[in-house]
Design an enzyme around this catalytic site. Structure first.
Site, PDB file in Angstrom:
ATOM      1  N   SER A 116       0.854  -1.031  -0.116  1.00 36.61           N
ATOM      2  CA  SER A 116       0.036   0.056   0.197  1.00 36.61           C
ATOM      3  C   SER A 116       1.000   1.160   0.153  1.00 36.61           C
ATOM      4  O   SER A 116       2.012   1.133   0.293  1.00 36.61           O
ATOM      5  CB  SER A 116      -0.994  -0.050   1.289  1.00 36.61           C
ATOM      6  OG  SER A 116      -1.455   1.326   1.226  1.00 36.61           O
ATOM      7  N   TYR A 137      -2.748  -1.369  10.449  1.00 36.87           N
ATOM      8  CA  TYR A 137      -2.213  -1.466   8.880  1.00 36.87           C
ATOM      9  C   TYR A 137      -1.305  -0.907   8.424  1.00 36.87           C
ATOM     10  O   TYR A 137      -0.432  -1.551   7.827  1.00 36.87           O
ATOM     11  CB  TYR A 137      -3.640  -0.863   7.926  1.00 36.87           C
ATOM     12  CG  TYR A 137      -3.355  -0.923   6.547  1.00 36.87           C
ATOM     13  CD1 TYR A 137      -3.977  -2.117   5.957  1.00 36.87           C
ATOM     14  CD2 TYR A 137      -3.264   0.052   5.873  1.00 36.87           C
ATOM     15  CE1 TYR A 137      -4.027  -2.237   4.603  1.00 36.87           C
ATOM     16  CE2 TYR A 137      -3.302  -0.147   4.417  1.00 36.87           C
ATOM     17  CZ  TYR A 137      -3.571  -1.329   3.893  1.00 36.87           C
ATOM     18  OH  TYR A 137      -3.773  -1.614   2.534  1.00 36.87           O
TER      19      TYR A 137
END
Length: 268
Positions: A146, A159
């Site tokens: 990401s 995350y």
């Protein structure tokens, strides 16, 4: 040191039931690979992906995989490799996250994200790498991380930590596995129009994103095209890199800091 010009024929894509995973499975099939597609809860979605893969003349198999079920998730990967008859490309795409302020984040939620996005990824990548080393034909390990492996976001502490860790793991794999002809690359998407971002069947070109230089979210097929290239023979010398595909989002740091006019960004 071993130099492999092996043409990839067999791939595994985790979480291939929708979004980036589905688009990637189809892109790899278009490139001539048989594909194993894993699903966590959406078996029907995985079967739809498999049907689309088969329309490109490729073989498709499906299997249920809970990456947070450690170490059993690795046994699933071993089984899929055996069913495929070997493995050339492994795409670690499965992941999860939360939108919870750090001070409110429960330990169980932290553990679930870390187990899914990092520890489970380690187990699956290790099983894939062991099979590649044993076969002696090299291979490609590709992890979907990401932009938050590079820059954080409010409410995403677990995350962010997991994706930073996964990016670091891939760099290490590039060091340790290069002598076996195995490359390790991270693909770091920004906002992509997928079910994960609440944009199922949305045309990203219809969405306005002032904070992204290209002005829109990405299309899952754009990410899949990048992954398919990284899995191809012409990309054999790319290893240890994190390839960002975000419409220029990461370049907005100082620009966004100078342009934001309210404190709403502080809220998860």
């Amino acid at each position: 040191m071993t130099d492999h010009a092996h043409t990839p024929r067999r791939a595994i894509v985790t979480a291939g039931d929708s979004g980036i995973g589905r688009a990637t499975a189809v892109a790899l099939a278009t490139a001539g690979m048989d594909v194993a597609i894993t699903w966590h809860s959406d078996q029907a979605g995985a079967e739809q992906t498999a049907e689309e893969v088969r329309t490109h003349g490729a073989r498709a198999i499906t299997g249920q995989l809970d990456v947070a079920d450690i170490p059993a998730c690795g046994d699933v990967i071993d089984g899929l490799i055996a069913e495929l008859g070997g493995l050339d490309v492994f795409v670690n795409n499965a992941g999860t996250g939360t939108s919870t302020p750090f001070l409110d984040l429960a330990l169980d939620d932290w553990k679930h994200v870390i187990d899914t996005d990092l520890t489970g990824a380690f187990v699956c990548l290790q099983r894939a790498a062991r099979a590649m080393v044993a076969a002696g034909n090299g291979g490609r390990l590709i992890a979907v991380t990401s932009v938050h492996a590079h820059q954080p976001m409010v409410g995403s502490s677990a995350y962010d930590a997991a994706k930073h860790g996964l990016d670091g793991l891939m760099k290490n794999l590039a060091l340790e596995l290069g002598s076996a002809g195995i490359s390790a690359v991270s693909v770091a998407p920004g906002e992509i129009a997928t079910p994960m971002t609440g944009q199922t069947d949305v045309d990203p070109h219809t969405q306005d994103r002032p904070g992204i230089p290209l002005g829109r979210p990405g299309d899952a097929r754009e990410v899949a095209a990048l992954i398919a290239f990284l899995a191809s023979p012409p990309a054999a010398y790319i290893s240890g890199a994190s390839v960002v595909i975000d419409g220029g989002m990461l370049q907005m740091g100082p620009q966004a800091g100078a342009s934001i006019e309210s404190h709403e960004w502080r809220k998860a």
